[in-house]
Design an enzyme around this catalytic site. Structure first.
Site, short mmCIF file in Angstrom:
data_model
loop_
_atom_site.label_atom_id
_atom_site.label_comp_id
_atom_site.label_asym_id
_atom_site.label_seq_id
_atom_site.Cartn_x
_atom_site.Cartn_y
_atom_site.Cartn_z
N ASP A 48 -22.38 -30.20 -4.12
CA ASP A 48 -23.17 -28.97 -4.11
C ASP A 48 -23.53 -28.64 -5.55
O ASP A 48 -22.74 -28.88 -6.46
CB ASP A 48 -22.39 -27.82 -3.48
CG ASP A 48 -22.21 -27.96 -1.99
OD1 ASP A 48 -23.08 -28.56 -1.34
OD2 ASP A 48 -21.21 -27.45 -1.45
N ASP A 87 -28.48 -28.75 2.59
CA ASP A 87 -28.24 -27.45 3.22
C ASP A 87 -29.55 -26.72 3.48
O ASP A 87 -29.74 -26.11 4.53
CB ASP A 87 -27.34 -26.58 2.34
CG ASP A 87 -25.96 -27.15 2.15
OD1 ASP A 87 -25.45 -27.83 3.06
OD2 ASP A 87 -25.37 -26.92 1.07
#
Length: 143
Positions: free
Chosen positions: A94, A108
């Site tokens: 991330d 995402d």
């Protein structure tokens, strides 16, 4: 990603959106961090199921929706399978920090947009075949 390793967050839109490298063992908001292998199995099942449904899709909008969801899920599955600490236990990379609230990635974004489009298509009655659902007949007594 190596450009972000060991660095302080990099401002993109002030402090609202920053680039900040993290590795997430869990799902959204680090949920189920101790059950990475379960998330791997669920993600693999989702990739298979979406692939099966996507083959039947004839609606261009459904193809886009399913493609976005499949791309996001497959990317997460690849991270889980091939990143440290090992197969079925790998951590998702991330790097987009939203308002200091959570850190996500492009997969995402793809998942959220794809699922949002699927919800919209469902609400509008668009079938995988591309045909609209027939209008529902009102009950003669208004029930």
């Amino acid at each position: 990603m190596s450009a972000l390793a060991g660095r302080a967050p990099v401002a993109v839109i002030g402090e609202l959106v920053q680039l900040h490298l993290t590795y997430n063992a869990g799902a959204a908001f680090s949920f189920a961090e101790r059950f990475t292998w379960v998330l791997t199995v669920i993600t693999a099942a989702a990739v298979v199921a979406i692939s099966i449904v996507a083959v039947r899709a004839r609606s261009r909008a459904w193809m886009v929706s399913l493609g976005l969801v499949l791309g996001g899920a497959a990317t997460h599955l690849l991270d889980r399978m091939f990143r440290e600490p090992g197969p079925a236990r790998g951590h998702v990379v991330d790097f987009i920090d939203y308002f200091g609230f959570f850190v996500g990635n492009v997969a995402d974004i793809s998942l959220v947009v794809g699922v949002g489009l699927a919800v919209l298509l469902n609400l509008r009655g668009v079938r995988l075949s591309g045909a609209a659902e027939p209008a529902r007949m009102a009950h003669p007594r208004g029930e």
